[in-house]
Design an enzyme around this catalytic site. Structure first.
Site: not given
Length: 205
Positions: A9, A72, A74
């Site tokens: 987002t 992931g 991140d």
């Protein structure tokens, strides 16, 4: 140095010590002319910035053999920032990763707070409660709100503390989870610290 952690987002930037976010839906990455070192879990954004020469994906600088294939980027960046700790990233999902003496030991993924609250509500409207982060995890609950809170929080707390490592909280709900992990450190810039270490190892900064 301009760093960017791209999520589903938002673009989360760190410009020296200034942190700011831009919406994925409205931000145009072509507006930035300086070099941007980034990581991204957003495939649509990846395609958009692939041809922008000043946007540099640092994921290729990571030794992926230390981690599992589908982990992931991140999570990896957060893990790269620590030597001995268990990292709890409290966001839309809660990820928990353990590091001992710089070696990644493994981790697990737990439902985020909003997702778990929704799952209780989907079971029955009578279970539509927010979680009580003030409850005593050493006592069995005697009301519905505390009962669902205990089921969610005690399980997570027990598993995290089982590893006997310092706890570092990061992510959007880190300060909320700090109410139960009272000895934990909250570090909202942990991913950026990991990104800097990755770049330093590669002599990019």
């Amino acid at each position: 140095m301009l760093l960017c952690d791209i999520g589903n987002t938002s673009y989360h930037f760190l410009d020296d010590e200034r942190s700011f976010k831009e919406s994925v839906g409205t931000f145009n990455p072509q507006n930035i002319q300086e070099k941007v070192y980034y990581i991204s879990v957003n495939h649509a954004v990846n395609a958009e910035i692939a041809n922008l020469v000043n946007w540099i994906d640092i994921s290729s600088l990571i030794n992926r053999e230390r981690y599992y294939e589908t982990m992931g980027i991140d999570r990896i960046a957060a893990v790269e920032a620590v030597e001995n700790a268990i990292v709890v990233d409290a966001g839309s999902a809660v990820t928990v990763d353990a590091v001992k003496e710089g070696v990644y030991m493994g981790g697990f993924i737990y439902p985020g707070m909003k997702a778990m609250q929704k799952s209780y509500k989907d079971i029955s409207p009578a279970l539509d409660y927010s979680f009580n982060f003030e409850l005593n995890l050493d006592k069995m609950p005697k009301n519905s709100q505390d009962a669902i809170s205990y089921g969610y929080l005690k399980t997570l707390y027990t598993e995290v503390m089982l590893h006997n490592l310092p706890v570092i909280l990061t992510g959007g709900d880190a300060k909320v989870f700090a109410k139960i992990f009272k000895e934990a450190d909250v570090d909202e810039r942990l991913v950026f610290k990991g990104m800097k270490k990755i770049l330093q190892k590669a002599d990019r900064c």
